[in-house]
Design an enzyme around this catalytic site. Structure first.
Site, PDB file in Angstrom:
ATOM      1  N   LYS A  10       0.843  -1.200   0.000  1.00  0.00           N
ATOM      2  CA  LYS A  10       0.000   0.000   0.000  1.00  0.00           C
ATOM      3  C   LYS A  10       0.874   1.243   0.000  1.00  0.00           C
ATOM      4  O   LYS A  10       2.038   1.231   0.409  1.00  0.00           O
ATOM      5  CB  LYS A  10      -0.942   0.009   1.203  1.00  0.00           C
ATOM      6  CG  LYS A  10      -0.265   0.014   2.590  1.00  0.00           C
ATOM      7  CD  LYS A  10       0.210   1.360   3.080  1.00  0.00           C
ATOM      8  CE  LYS A  10       0.843   1.290   4.458  1.00  0.00           C
ATOM      9  NZ  LYS A  10       1.545   2.537   4.839  1.00  0.00           N
ATOM     10  N   ASP A 137      -2.929  -1.657  10.006  1.00  0.00           N
ATOM     11  CA  ASP A 137      -2.921  -1.729   8.544  1.00  0.00           C
ATOM     12  C   ASP A 137      -3.435  -3.058   8.006  1.00  0.00           C
ATOM     13  O   ASP A 137      -3.643  -3.190   6.793  1.00  0.00           O
ATOM     14  CB  ASP A 137      -1.501  -1.507   8.011  1.00  0.00           C
ATOM     15  CG  ASP A 137      -1.029  -0.071   8.149  1.00  0.00           C
ATOM     16  OD1 ASP A 137      -1.865   0.805   8.434  1.00  0.00           O
ATOM     17  OD2 ASP A 137       0.181   0.172   7.969  1.00  0.00           O
TER      18      ASP A 137
END
Length: 309
Positions: A10, A137
């Protein structure tokens, strides 16, 4: 049987950070975009839980039960009264300790793989709940695409993306600890009133329309000053990318990977070449986003998966 799951890296196109909470965490407005750099996590029944790893910087990946992949297997097994007796093999391609959620991706990958291997029938909500327990996350690594993370980043609102965004990532010569970056953020903010984090309307609109120029004007990372304070050499990498024509340059998450938004694949290749030639970073990769979240690639008999190993 073995099950293999592919999980993406990401980039944080916005990371707004609030003041430290009493529990030590920070409220965030964290706009995630999954990009096409992937780890693959394979789980196979075994006599006991163990983790192995291959790929760039694999020697830096913990192979004990502190690894998020191992913790994911244990958490799912505990919910369903199972023993977490699997061999977890991680094929790394996401930078290690690079601010691109490689460890979180491995946790999400192991969770999805164990769910498929054991046939638990866990709902998506259950899996996301386990992800949130594992780390801030990890939920996004499971869902991919683009999302706004609030709370400490684990509460997700999926976002519309109207096009493909092209990125260049420059990997630094050493890692950077996420807790250390947050501690430095707190130190730099001592005596300063830190506003509550809010997602940028301009940035969300830029994602929805697929406009790289609008996105470039809106990207931000509140952790960047802290990362640069701990790792001043990153400033030269950011400058090299800007000089090469990147639309935007920023530290990815807590760093030390730096991210550069390019207009198209050709521009991304030119920025990558210039960064490589600059000598300011260790390696350079290109990738585009959004990318899908944790994806089961398939199941195979153990002997076929490990043939020739």
């Amino acid at each position: 049987m073995s099950v293999t799951v592919r999980v993406p890296a990401k980039v944080n196109v916005q990371l707004a950070v609030g003041a430290a909470r009493p529990d030590g965490y920070h409220d965030l407005a964290n706009v995630f975009l999954a990009v096409g750099l992937y780890d693959e996590v394979t789980v196979t029944p075994a006599e006991e839980l163990r983790v192995t790893c291959e790929g760039p910087d694999a020697d830096q990946v913990p192979l004990d039960r502190t690894n998020l992949a191992a913790r994911a297997a244990e958490a799912l097994a505990a919910r369903y009264g199972l023993r977490p007796d699997v061999h977890i093999h991680i094929a790394k391609d996401i930078p290690v300790a690079g601010g691109m959620a490689g460890g979180s991706a491995d946790g999400a990958g192991a969770l999805a793989a164990c769910d498929a291997l054991w046939g638990t029938g866990a709902s998506r909500e259950e899996l996301l709940d386990i992800c949130a327990e594992l780390g801030s996350d990890v939920p996004f690594s499971l869902v991919g695409g683009a999302a706004l993370g609030t709370g400490r980043g684990e509460k997700l609102e999926l976002l519309e993306v109207g096009g493909t965004f092209h990125w260049v990532f420059a990997m630094a010569a050493r890692g950077l600890s996420t807790p250390a970056v947050f501690r430095e953020f707190d130190r730099l903010g001592e005596g300063v009133e830190i506003p509550a984090p809010v997602a940028s309307r301009e940035l969300l609109d830029a994602l929805a329309t697929g406009d790289p120029d609008a996105l470039a004007a809106a990207v931000s990372n509140d952790l960047q000053p802290a990362a640069l304070s701990l790792f001043p050499e990153l400033a030269a990498t950011l400058a090299a990318g800007r000089a090469a024509g990147a639309l935007a340059a920023l530290v990815s998450g807590s760093g030390p990977t730096t991210a550069f938004l390019a207009r198209d694949p050709r521009s991304a290749a030119a920025v990558a070449q210039a960064l490589h030639a600059s000598g300011t970073c260790r390696t350079v990769r290109t990738a585009s986003g959004p990318a899908p979240g944790a994806t089961v690639l398939g199941a195979a008999r153990d002997e076929s998966v490990h043939a020739g190993a």
